[in-house]
Design a protein around this motif. Sequence first.
Motif: not given
Length: 322
Positions: A37-47, A286-295
């Motif tokens: 994961v590109a960001f530190p532990a404890g942030g929204p991306t990590d969680i 965190y106000d994120q939604e799924l943004m699915y794209m296949g391979s």
Amino acid sequence: MKRRQVLKTLGAGAAALGAPAYAWAQKFPSQPIKLMVAFPAGGPTDITMRVLAENAGKILGQTVIVENRPGAGGTLPAQQLQLAKPDGYTLAQIPLGVFRLPYTAKINWDPVKDITYILCVTGYSFGLVVPADSPLKTWADFVAWAKANPGRLTYGSTGALTSPHLTMEEIAQKAGIELNHIPFKGSADLMQAILGGHVMAAADSTGFIPHVQAGKLRVLNTWGAKRLAKLPDAPTLTELGLGIVQASPYGIGGPKGMDPGLVKTLHDAFKQAMEMPNHVEALAKYDQELMYMGSQEYSRFAAETFKKEKALIEKLGLAKPS
């Protein structure tokens, strides 16, 4: 010798049938998978990525271990993929900053050709916040102060050349102001800095909302196509006449040269994992939604974004010297 000949014959038969080599060697996965994961532990991306990893691990029958690799504008996991075997056991989050890297730094690999794109998962909701007691009550106040004090208004982001940084530079260019950018390793460090009064503003994903709700921070604008339900009073950049929308989609990639069958196995597992209620709920915090794209679609997105980011980097004058 007979045993060797039998194995050779079986191998030739498998190749003739078009069976993937890994399928004959072993059942995938037979060991834990590393997800950088590109960001530190404890942030929204990590969680949120840890929820996704746990879900995928249950589906695959092996643990998916999250390894945080913060810094370098979110590009370290993608760089580490260049050293990994294409066996499916090393994966990485691919933030948008990866597509800017060749324009801002000297690298010997290609973000489009040298990564196997598995699927896109989600994107961010961003905004700009100031301390609640800041004299900068509105975006108009922010612009006026910056114009009166060129280069003195400090703002923090989650790293140099990340989407918050570049979007703020684009905003500044359009607003005719000069800002002083202070990069941090991730959201957790950035929030500590603005709450501690070390920067005047922070450009980040909406992990700042709890601090807004607690009366510690104020939102000056958000960066989506429409206002956020949790922040109905915060105008969008479009409403402010800046004509900018930023969602910064990200997904999961692997090393170059992965077997198509292996890619499908991982794609199917992570797609199921991302659609599970606990992951959707984690994103919603965190106000994120799924943004699915296949391979295939994600690979096309990578190629298109690579071209777009070049234009933005050149527009902002941030391209590395040739």
